[in-house]
Scaffold this active site. Structure first.
Site, PDB file in Angstrom:
ATOM      1  N   ASP A  61      -3.932  -2.399 -49.596  1.00 21.38           N
ATOM      2  CA  ASP A  61      -3.339  -2.660 -48.292  1.00 21.38           C
ATOM      3  C   ASP A  61      -2.023  -1.889 -48.190  1.00 21.38           C
ATOM      4  OD1 ASP A  61      -2.943  -3.986 -45.795  1.00 21.38           O
ATOM      5  OD2 ASP A  61      -1.502  -5.278 -46.784  1.00 21.38           O
ATOM      6  N   THR A  94      -2.389  -0.281 -41.311  1.00 19.93           N
ATOM      7  CA  THR A  94      -1.083  -0.075 -41.957  1.00 19.93           C
ATOM      8  C   THR A  94      -1.045   1.243 -42.731  1.00 19.93           C
ATOM      9  OG1 THR A  94      -1.902  -1.442 -43.763  1.00 19.93           O
ATOM     10  CG2 THR A  94      -0.480  -2.502 -42.178  1.00 19.93           C
ATOM     11  N   THR A  95      -2.186   1.650 -43.296  1.00 16.24           N
ATOM     12  CA  THR A  95      -2.229   2.931 -44.017  1.00 16.24           C
ATOM     13  C   THR A  95      -2.353   4.084 -43.021  1.00 16.24           C
ATOM     14  OG1 THR A  95      -3.371   1.781 -45.792  1.00 16.24           O
ATOM     15  CG2 THR A  95      -3.381   4.172 -45.886  1.00 16.24           C
ATOM     16  N   ASP A 390      -5.916  -9.673 -42.579  1.00 14.97           N
ATOM     17  CA  ASP A 390      -5.971  -8.466 -41.735  1.00 14.97           C
ATOM     18  C   ASP A 390      -7.069  -8.607 -40.685  1.00 14.97           C
ATOM     19  OD1 ASP A 390      -3.992  -7.441 -43.223  1.00 14.97           O
ATOM     20  OD2 ASP A 390      -5.074  -5.724 -44.027  1.00 14.97           O
TER      21      ASP A 390
END
Length: 530
Positions: A61, A94-95, A390
């Site tokens: 994550d 998020t990445t 998530d």
């Protein structure tokens, strides 16, 4: 005449080209760090703390990885912040947001090197960004009947890059059922407040043994001699001391001249506790949940009165319990009419694995539910919780904004094609920046393919050719290692996630491009106190 130094001796400043280079290098290094975790075949990172116990976290994550890093470079910190914001705002992507920002800066660096002013580059990037949002808004898919199917697809796509990818069908159903409970009946609008969804982690069994339970489960045991099952419960949730009230004045001493006096003091303490218990029972309750300890004597009094007393419930637990049962946490009991009690239809003891827990069914807040995660170890359970969180965040956002896009690099290719066309019709140097935005977008499908061990140059070229046909749904299918139809494969993403990724990445790139000087303050010195 030499210019006097304005800054202190240990302070440093970097100007112009050097400052910009330091910013670019720091931001690109952070993007390269998390790049390998992107996509369904992304790799995991082990984060080991240097503190006591040297705890280990295994995760892919982006936000969790970046949160754990101690970074010195100011531009890199900007990317860490956008990753945190993405996690708080929509939960997923998020990445992607860090990779996209890093690629935008990589392309911008080439333009700065060819003597294009940063402000011109920023103008071009913003023009391209607004064009991308307009393109995505015009191609999204929004049909109410397909709503639950779309949610399932989005959940599966979100989970496919996480540890839960092996059982994504099972967990996607869990997440969708939990989020649809938050929906207001009859409306497509739902709540993005996930507080009423509780996640309990119990080691043992396999991930597939995880399940969703309606109501609220408290990780506590029922005391000895107390009722194991209560129907139509009135619950008082409290945070009060229920140990024997000793003389709580530090340094106070009581001198007595006989054992009988000691017995009197003990009797007075017991009487004080008995009065407190009577005050609590005057609320007309049959379940008492306390944040602090309940000693044997008051527990015995509660048991005699047929009241279930639960002690030492963790603070998160009682806050959530008060929320879902419609009560409030009390600490004084003199005015029973001013205390709001919680209600539920049934309290009973259940077994999960080898542990006993207390289940509250038919709670006031009807949408409350508990997800019980099972797994081989604490590390697996922690990562499973992050993955599920998530998925829940993305789904709760999608319930509010039900626009859906295909996944697998499809949105990036659609946007890149539109931005390329915009660059061709834009006069002046800005067109170079618009073109750079298009190249940065293509980096996302390229990275997804690279992480799956595929030939990214070949796949992206085929993908671009497919997208030049009318109404193409082509994206990268990493399972078969080729270009596939995203609607047939059921790979979907939430419009809200893509929008947030574009917005955050463009703003971060703009902020870093504007920098032309980095001033580092002098460290504070410790005075010699001799």
């Amino acid at each position: 005449m030499a210019i006097e130094r304005i800054l202190k001796d240990d302070a440093s400043e970097e100007k112009g080209e050097r400052a910009r280079m330091a910013s670019f290098v720091g931001a690109m290094a952070i993007a390269d760090l998390v790049k390998t975790t992107l996509g369904p075949k992304g790799m995991d990172k082990i984060l080991q703390s240097t503190g006591r116990g040297q705890s280990v976290t295994v995760t892919n994550d982006g936000a969790t990885i970046l949160k754990s890093l101690h970074i010195d470079n100011p531009a890199a910190k900007v990317l860490v912040d956008i990753s945190k914001v993405q996690d708080d705002e929509v939960g997923d992507g998020t990445t992607s947001v860090v990779v996209l920002a890093g690629e935008l800066l990589r392309e911008a660096e080439k333009l700065v090197a060819s003597k294009i002013h940063p402000m011109t580059i920023i103008a071009g990037l913003l023009r391209a960004f607004h064009h991308c949002i307009w393109v995505l808004s015009s191609v999204h898919d929004q049909i109410a009947e397909k709503f639950k199917m779309d949610l399932m697809k989005i959940a599966k796509t979100t989970l496919s890059s996480k540890i839960l990818s092996q059982d994504k069908e099972h967990f996607a159903k869990l997440a969708v059922d939990a989020v649809l409970r938050l929906k207001v009946k009859g409306l497509l609008q739902g709540s993005t407040n996930l507080e009423s969804i509780q996640i309990i982690k119990k080691p043992g069994g396999s991930l597939k043994d995880s399940f969703l339970d309606e109501g609220f489960i408290l990780d506590k045991k029922i005391g000895i001699g107390q009722p194991k099952r209560i129907e139509n419960a009135n619950i008082l949730v409290a945070n009060t001391a229920m140990d024997t009230d000793k003389v709580k004045i530090y340094g106070a001493r009581v001198r007595v001249d006989s054992m009988a006096k000691v017995a009197d003091i003990e009797a007075a303490e017991k009487q004080k506790m008995r009065e407190k218990v009577d005050k609590i029972l005057a609320h007309g309750i049959n379940c008492f949940v306390n944040r602090q300890l309940i000693y044997n004597f008051p527990e015995e009094l509660f048991a005699n009165a047929g009241v279930l007393a639960i002690e030492h419930a963790d603070f998160d637990g009682i806050e959530r319990l008060a929320l879902v049962t419609g009560g409030e946490i009390a600490s004084t009991f003199d005015n029973p009419e001013s205390v709001k009690l919680g209600h539920c239809k049934l309290i009973e003891e259940i077994m999960i694995g080898e542990d006993k827990l207390i289940k509250f069914s038919g709670v006031e807040m009807g949408q409350a539910c508990t997800v019980v995660l099972r797994g081989a170890s604490h590390h697996v359970l922690d990562e499973a919780e992050r993955s599920l969180h998530d998925a829940l965040c993305v789904l709760s956002q999608t319930v509010n904004d039900s626009r859906v896009l295909f996944g697998g690099g499809w949105p990036e290719m659609v946007m890149a094609k539109a931005v390329d066309e915009l660059a061709r019709t834009t006069p002046g140097k800005r067109s170079h920046a618009i073109e750079a935005f298009s190249k940065a977008l293509v980096a996302i499908p390229t990275t997804i393919a690279d992480n799956a061990g595929l030939d990214s140059a070949e796949l992206v070229a085929r993908l671009r050719a497919e997208h030049n046909k009318e109404e193409s749904n082509a994206g990268i299918d990493v399972i078969s290692g080729s270009v596939g139809d995203m609607s047939e494969l059921g790979i979907s993403e939430a419009f809200k996630v893509k929008q947030a990724v574009l917005l955050s990445a463009t703003e971060a790139a703009e902020m870093i491009l504007r920098v032309d000087e980095i001033i580092t303050c002098a460290p504070r010195r410790r005075e010699d106190r001799m």
